[in-house]
Design a protein around this motif. Structure first.
Motif, PDB file in Angstrom:
ATOM      1  N   ASP A  53       0.817  -1.212   0.000  1.00 17.11           N
ATOM      2  CA  ASP A  53       0.000   0.000   0.000  1.00 17.11           C
ATOM      3  C   ASP A  53       0.848   1.258   0.000  1.00 17.11           C
ATOM      4  O   ASP A  53       0.411   2.314  -0.440  1.00 17.11           O
ATOM      5  CB  ASP A  53      -0.937  -0.010   1.210  1.00 17.11           C
ATOM      6  N   TYR A  88      -7.324  -4.752  -1.960  1.00 12.69           N
ATOM      7  CA  TYR A  88      -7.121  -3.545  -2.753  1.00 12.69           C
ATOM      8  C   TYR A  88      -8.413  -3.028  -3.371  1.00 12.69           C
ATOM      9  O   TYR A  88      -8.576  -1.814  -3.532  1.00 12.69           O
ATOM     10  CB  TYR A  88      -6.045  -3.779  -3.815  1.00 12.69           C
ATOM     11  N   TYR A 109      -9.777  -0.985  -0.652  1.00 13.41           N
ATOM     12  CA  TYR A 109      -9.065   0.291  -0.554  1.00 13.41           C
ATOM     13  C   TYR A 109      -9.586   1.282  -1.596  1.00 13.41           C
ATOM     14  O   TYR A 109      -9.851   2.450  -1.298  1.00 13.41           O
ATOM     15  CB  TYR A 109      -7.563   0.083  -0.777  1.00 13.41           C
TER      16      TYR A 109
END
Length: 233
Positions: free
Chosen positions: A94, A201, A204
């Motif tokens: 990240d 992800y 995210y």
């Protein structure tokens, strides 16, 4: 011309092993023992890939990664880490790393990850320059050249991996993509990590393009298959 790789690793045996194996594979290699020297060497050269240990003296690997990313969002960076939990690995990715290898590692696996990262980097380098490359879905817009991401008038900050994932989804709108397809095209065909990193992800990116959960949903889950980006189901 040989592709160049910078190794920043303070364990001499590991650094030497990497140097020998990478040189045998035909790469040009330079190694540094600490983050300060690693940053200086990085800034002086034109590197195709960086192998970066997290626990290094002077300037730790995470801080060095941050500084590299301020200078270049595209150069592939593979983290070398002794940490083994999924949370630690995801945190490193990240922060802008392209991949990770957990110590102790098998050299064949590391070399495969290096090849995959270099292929992804080469693809980005071949992208045409000076072209207006806006991708959009609803009120979400993304510019591949400037790496701007907007939802309405709101600017969205994405990590390199999040950006690449969103680009791929936007390029394949209304197409259901499996986790395996996303791993192959965003992380690289030789990626050997867990497929659940895709779910992490996706979460995210969803949180960043709609932090309040009040905007029209764009990234949809297709149960048992994967994900699709479209304005409505």
């Amino acid at each position: 011309m040989k592709q160049s790789i910078l190794i920043v690793e303070d364990e001499e045996k590991i650094a030497r092993l990497l140097e020998i194996e990478l040189q045998f594979e035909g790469y040009q290699v330079c190694k540094e023992k600490n983050g300060i020297d690693g940053l200086e060497t990085y800034c002086k050269g034109n590197w195709d890939l960086v192998l970066l240990d997290i626990m290094i003296p002077g300037l730790n690997g995470i801080e060095l990664l941050r500084r590299i990313r301020k200078h270049d969002a595209n150069v592939p960076v593979i983290l070398l880490t002794a940490k083994s939990s999924i949370a630690d690995k995801v945190e490193g990715l990240d922060l802008g790393a392209n991949d990770y290898v957990t110590k102790p590692f098998v050299i064949e696996e590391l070399l495969a990850r290096v090849r995959a990262a270099l292929r992804v980097g080469a693809t980005k380098d071949m992208a045409p320059q000076g072209v207006d490359k806006w991708l959009s879905a609803g009120d979400l817009r993304l510019h591949e050249g400037t790496r701007e991401v907007l939802r309405g008038e709101h600017n969205i900050e994405l990590t390199p991996r999040e950006f690449d994932l969103l680009v791929h989804l936007l390029r394949h709108q209304r197409q259901v993509l499996s986790r395996e397809q996303l791993l192959e095209n965003v992380w690289g065909i030789d990626y050997m990590g867990d497929t659940n990193v895709v779910d992490v992800y996706i979460r995210y990116v969803r949180n960043k393009i709609d932090p309040t959960r009040q905007l029209p949903e764009l990234i949809h889950t297709v149960r048992g298959i994967g994900y699709v980006l479209k304005e409505s189901l």
